[in-house]
Motif scaffolding. Structure first.
Motif, short mmCIF file in Angstrom:
data_model
loop_
_atom_site.label_atom_id
_atom_site.label_comp_id
_atom_site.label_asym_id
_atom_site.label_seq_id
_atom_site.Cartn_x
_atom_site.Cartn_y
_atom_site.Cartn_z
N ILE A 41 71.08 62.16 5.17
CA ILE A 41 70.30 60.99 5.64
C ILE A 41 70.97 59.70 5.18
N GLY A 42 71.39 58.90 6.16
CA GLY A 42 72.00 57.60 5.86
C GLY A 42 70.97 56.50 5.92
N GLU A 43 71.48 55.29 6.13
CA GLU A 43 70.64 54.09 6.03
C GLU A 43 70.08 53.69 7.40
N ALA A 44 70.95 53.23 8.26
CA ALA A 44 70.56 52.78 9.60
C ALA A 44 71.81 52.78 10.48
N PRO A 45 71.65 52.89 11.79
CA PRO A 45 72.82 52.89 12.66
C PRO A 45 73.57 51.56 12.58
N GLY A 46 74.86 51.61 12.81
CA GLY A 46 75.68 50.40 12.94
C GLY A 46 76.01 50.18 14.41
N TYR A 47 77.01 49.33 14.65
CA TYR A 47 77.36 48.96 16.03
C TYR A 47 77.71 50.18 16.89
N HIS A 48 78.61 51.01 16.39
CA HIS A 48 79.09 52.15 17.20
C HIS A 48 77.99 53.19 17.43
N GLU A 49 77.17 53.36 16.40
CA GLU A 49 76.06 54.31 16.52
C GLU A 49 75.07 53.81 17.57
N ASP A 50 74.82 52.51 17.55
CA ASP A 50 73.91 51.90 18.53
C ASP A 50 74.47 52.08 19.95
N ARG A 54 74.40 57.93 18.63
CA ARG A 54 74.65 59.05 17.70
C ARG A 54 74.87 58.51 16.29
N PRO A 55 74.43 59.24 15.25
CA PRO A 55 74.61 58.74 13.88
C PRO A 55 76.05 58.95 13.39
N PHE A 56 76.48 58.05 12.54
CA PHE A 56 77.77 58.19 11.84
C PHE A 56 78.93 58.55 12.78
N VAL A 57 79.21 57.64 13.72
CA VAL A 57 80.36 57.84 14.60
C VAL A 57 81.40 56.72 14.44
N THR A 81 70.94 62.22 10.07
CA THR A 81 70.08 61.17 10.61
C THR A 81 70.06 59.98 9.65
N ASN A 82 69.19 59.03 9.90
CA ASN A 82 69.07 57.82 9.08
C ASN A 82 67.60 57.56 8.77
N ILE A 83 67.35 56.77 7.71
CA ILE A 83 65.94 56.45 7.43
C ILE A 83 65.38 55.46 8.46
N TYR A 154 77.07 58.48 -2.77
CA TYR A 154 77.40 57.12 -2.32
C TYR A 154 77.45 57.09 -0.80
N HIS A 155 77.24 55.90 -0.26
CA HIS A 155 77.38 55.74 1.19
C HIS A 155 78.88 55.75 1.54
N PRO A 156 79.27 56.46 2.59
CA PRO A 156 80.70 56.46 2.94
C PRO A 156 81.25 55.06 3.20
N1 URA Z 1 75.77 53.91 8.37
C1 URA Z 1 74.59 54.56 8.27
O1 URA Z 1 73.88 54.45 7.29
N2 URA Z 1 74.23 55.31 9.29
C2 URA Z 1 74.96 55.50 10.37
O2 URA Z 1 74.54 56.23 11.25
C3 URA Z 1 76.19 54.82 10.44
C4 URA Z 1 76.57 54.03 9.43
#
Ligand code: URA
Length: 212
Positions: A41-50, A54-57, A81-83, A154-156
């Motif tokens: 579980i990550g934080e929130a989508p970024g530009y590419h995810e939006d 898809r999460p973390f792309v 996924t993300n929170i 840690y967050h990537p």
């Molecule tokens: N960072 C996040 O926390 N979530 C994503 O899906 C992408 C980047």
């Protein structure tokens, strides 16, 4: 109804919930194997995810892919996924009220998947489960919460900015297969060690240091 159907239904419900914040962005629900033992579980989508839904792309996702491969797991075998499930403007940190608004859906998503281990990526996700935890102190440790292991990482994206964070993230990530393999033993040992000694609340989120 199987897990896939339940998740599809939940996603549809989220898409049509007008009370959720950040609706100017696309919903990034999450993806992967709903029968996984390990949920990231990550934080929130970024530009590419939006853009891709898809999460973390993006860049952080590429690093996450490498870390997954480094422990010989496959991205399609886990769930990510993300929170917060929509992108905050300019990738700012999610506000507490945004985290709170998405929380009931996250809870239901976790209940459907019912993983044994939740690997949190970054402090927002970690503090959702462990409000008192500090990322620099508590990353790479196993916390027991309601029969699940919460494993803060840690967050990537932070690892992309610092070599020492990247090394620490890789070392913590390398512990995950052992945590997954020894889940039953870890839960059993934590329960045994805390039986009758630790007050109820602490027992719920009792932290055990798993591996050296
Ligand atoms: N960072 C996040 O926390 N979530 C994503 O899906 C992408 C980047």
């Amino acid at each position: 109804m199987d897990k896939v159907e339940e998740l599809e239904r939940l996603e549809k419900e989220m898409k049509s919930d007008p009370s959720l914040p950040l609706t100017e962005s696309n919903l990034v629900f999450g993806e992967g194997n709903p029968d996984t033992k390990v949920l990231f579980i990550g934080e929130a989508p970024g530009y590419h995810e939006d853009q891709q839904g898809r999460p973390f792309v993006g860049q952080a996702g590429k690093l996450l892919d490498k870390l997954i491969a480094s422990v010989r797991w496959k991205r399609e075998d886990i769930y990510i996924t993300n929170i917060v499930k929509r992108r905050p403007p300019n990738n700012r940190d999610p506000f507490p009220e945004e985290i709170a608004a998405y929380a009931p859906y996250l809870k239901r998503q976790i209940n459907i998947i019912d993983p044994k281990i939740i690997a949190t990526l970054g402090r927002f996700s970690m503090n959702y489960f462990l409000p008192e935890a500090k990322i620099s102190k508590d990353r790479g440790k196993a916390f027991i919460l309601k029969e699940k292991i919460i494993f803060p990482l840690y967050h990537p994206a932070a690892a992309l900015r610092s070599t020492s964070v990247a090394n620490e993230l890789a070392a913590d990530f390398a512990k995950l297969p052992a945590v997954a393999r020894d889940y039953d033993k870890i839960i059993y040992t934590a329960k045994k060690n805390s039986a009758g000694q630790i007050p109820e609340q602490e027992e719920e989120s009792g932290q055990i240091n798993l591996l050296p």
